[in-house]
Design a protein around this motif. Structure first.
Motif, mmCIF file in Angstrom:
data_model
loop_
_atom_site.group_PDB
_atom_site.id
_atom_site.type_symbol
_atom_site.label_atom_id
_atom_site.label_comp_id
_atom_site.label_asym_id
_atom_site.label_seq_id
_atom_site.Cartn_x
_atom_site.Cartn_y
_atom_site.Cartn_z
ATOM 1 N N HIS A 49 8.071 3.441 4.200
ATOM 2 C CA HIS A 49 7.701 2.916 2.881
ATOM 3 C C HIS A 49 8.309 3.784 1.781
ATOM 4 O O HIS A 49 8.675 4.926 2.024
ATOM 5 C CB HIS A 49 6.178 2.891 2.719
ATOM 6 C CG HIS A 49 5.493 1.996 3.705
ATOM 7 N ND1 HIS A 49 4.150 2.071 3.970
ATOM 8 C CD2 HIS A 49 5.971 0.997 4.500
ATOM 9 C CE1 HIS A 49 3.825 1.167 4.884
ATOM 10 N NE2 HIS A 49 4.922 0.512 5.225
ATOM 11 N N GLU A 50 8.366 3.225 0.568
ATOM 12 C CA GLU A 50 8.841 4.003 -0.584
ATOM 13 C C GLU A 50 7.879 5.168 -0.810
ATOM 14 O O GLU A 50 6.655 4.984 -0.797
ATOM 15 C CB GLU A 50 8.856 3.128 -1.842
ATOM 16 C CG GLU A 50 10.153 2.375 -2.075
ATOM 17 C CD GLU A 50 11.395 3.257 -2.063
ATOM 18 O OE1 GLU A 50 11.413 4.271 -2.780
ATOM 19 O OE2 GLU A 50 12.343 2.924 -1.313
ATOM 20 N N VAL A 51 8.397 6.345 -1.025
ATOM 21 C CA VAL A 51 7.540 7.504 -1.228
ATOM 22 C C VAL A 51 8.300 8.543 -2.059
ATOM 23 O O VAL A 51 9.531 8.585 -2.017
ATOM 24 C CB VAL A 51 7.103 8.077 0.154
ATOM 25 C CG1 VAL A 51 8.285 8.561 0.972
ATOM 26 C CG2 VAL A 51 6.063 9.174 0.027
ATOM 27 N N GLY A 71 -1.152 11.134 2.240
ATOM 28 C CA GLY A 71 -0.538 9.803 2.323
ATOM 29 C C GLY A 71 0.981 9.786 2.382
ATOM 30 O O GLY A 71 1.579 8.862 2.921
ATOM 31 N N ARG A 72 1.598 10.823 1.833
ATOM 32 C CA ARG A 72 3.073 10.772 1.787
ATOM 33 C C ARG A 72 3.691 10.847 3.181
ATOM 34 O O ARG A 72 4.703 10.204 3.455
ATOM 35 C CB ARG A 72 3.627 11.903 0.911
ATOM 36 C CG ARG A 72 3.433 11.626 -0.553
ATOM 37 C CD ARG A 72 4.264 12.526 -1.422
ATOM 38 N NE ARG A 72 3.798 12.415 -2.788
ATOM 39 C CZ ARG A 72 4.083 13.262 -3.755
ATOM 40 N NH1 ARG A 72 4.851 14.311 -3.511
ATOM 41 N NH2 ARG A 72 3.612 13.076 -4.973
ATOM 42 N N THR A 81 2.468 9.771 6.094
ATOM 43 C CA THR A 81 2.378 8.463 6.760
ATOM 44 C C THR A 81 3.390 7.493 6.156
ATOM 45 O O THR A 81 4.122 6.814 6.881
ATOM 46 C CB THR A 81 0.962 7.851 6.598
ATOM 47 O OG1 THR A 81 0.009 8.822 6.986
ATOM 48 C CG2 THR A 81 0.793 6.620 7.426
ATOM 49 N N SER A 82 3.420 7.417 4.814
ATOM 50 C CA SER A 82 4.334 6.473 4.151
ATOM 51 C C SER A 82 5.774 6.708 4.579
ATOM 52 O O SER A 82 6.502 5.767 4.887
ATOM 53 C CB SER A 82 4.261 6.626 2.625
ATOM 54 O OG SER A 82 2.996 6.268 2.182
ATOM 55 N N GLU A 117 -3.121 11.511 9.558
ATOM 56 C CA GLU A 117 -2.042 10.646 9.083
ATOM 57 C C GLU A 117 -1.142 10.206 10.245
ATOM 58 O O GLU A 117 -0.647 9.078 10.284
ATOM 59 C CB GLU A 117 -1.206 11.362 8.007
ATOM 60 C CG GLU A 117 -1.964 11.537 6.707
ATOM 61 C CD GLU A 117 -1.054 11.813 5.507
ATOM 62 O OE1 GLU A 117 0.083 11.303 5.490
ATOM 63 O OE2 GLU A 117 -1.490 12.534 4.608
#
Ligand code: IPE
Length: 269
Positions: free
Chosen positions: A259-261, A250-251, A253-254, A34
């Motif tokens: 990004h919204e997470v 994924g969280r 990286t987001s 990630e």
């Protein structure tokens, strides 16, 4: 200008906390993958990791967070031997992290705090220039460690949570701070209980009430309370601060990309 983020991989995420010196390789490998995505997006990363079972258990047994004591300590080592042992164990954990980064072809440099820090807590003395001299694209890696202190303490435990807050203050241009944790989605209203629904606090300001869990029987640093405290110290420096669950792919990286997470965002008035 390139964006800079500071991230902390909690010890409870990258190790099995109750099993002496057991790394969570699958989690470390995925987080490294990630991280590649973050670096490939042109972001400069300072990576700080915790200790988990490579630090807390021995540090607790030999009372290293309190500094030198004249009292009798049970165990085969002296306190000085335990200082060396925990430093070596942290290098061993860091070796796993560095190997995972290398496998992803990430260029990284490690800076063990016992080489460049003196003192514990938020006000430690340190050579922060080491970070500013890093070329773009190189991930600088450091971690919670046993560091030197003034007499009569001589040594103490520096948490990665103190490190990240100071890095945000000293490096100035840090856009985001991400705490990736194990087992929780962020800051919960109440300490998690088996079989009970968890209430995630999505936005936390300094007045929000929550009852954090802190496993003092095995943890020599501050648990979620210290993370939040240091997170607010960082947030005062115009840095976005998020606490997220690093176990959910994924969280991480987001959060690093802004990004919204799902997680807890710290907000300061
Ligand atoms: C603790 O560092 C360092 C040692 C016990 C040697 P952290 O406070 O950053 O570690 P975690 O994240 O709680 O494991």
């Amino acid at each position: 200008m390139r964006e800079r983020v500071v991230v902390k991989w909690g010890g409870g995420l990258i190790t099995e906390k109750a099993e002496l010196k057991t790394a969570n390789h699958s989690v470390i490998d995925r987080l490294a993958a990630e991280l590649t995505e973050v670096v490939n997006n042109g972001i400069d990363v300072v990576l700080v990791h915790g200790a988990g079972s490579f630090g807390h258990l021995k540090a607790k047994q030999y009372r290293l967070a309190e500094g030198r004591t004249e009292e009798e300590i049970e165990g085969p080592m002296t306190q000085d031997e335990a200082v060396t042992a925990v430093r070596n164990d942290m290098i061993e954990l860091n070796d796993h992290i560095m190997a995972a980064l290398t496998a992803q072809e990430i260029s990284a440099v490690r800076l063990p705090p016992h080489d460049w820090v003196h003192g514990t807590g938020l006000d430690f003395e340190a050579k922060f220039d080491l970070f500013n001299s890093a070329p773009s694209g190189i991930v600088m890696v450091t971690f919670g460690d046993v560091v030197s202190r003034d007499a009569p303490f001589d040594f103490g435990i520096l948490s990665g949570d103190d490190l990240v807050a100071r890095l945000v203050q000293e490096l100035h241009d840090v856009k985001r701070l991400v705490f990736a944790m194990g087992g929780v989605d962020g800051v919960l209203r109440h300490a998690p209980k088996e079989g009970e629904a968890q209430e995630l606090i999505e936005r936390l300001n300094p007045d929000t009430n929550f009852t954090g869990e802190h496993a003092t029987e095995m943890d020599v640093t501050g648990g979620i309370g210290l993370k939040v405290k240091r997170g607010f110290d960082a947030a005062k420096h115009e840095c976005d601060v998020m606490l997220i669950n690093g176990e959910v792919p994924g969280r991480f990286t987001s959060a690093c990309l802004g990004h919204e997470v799902i997680g807890t965002r710290l907000t300061v008035p």
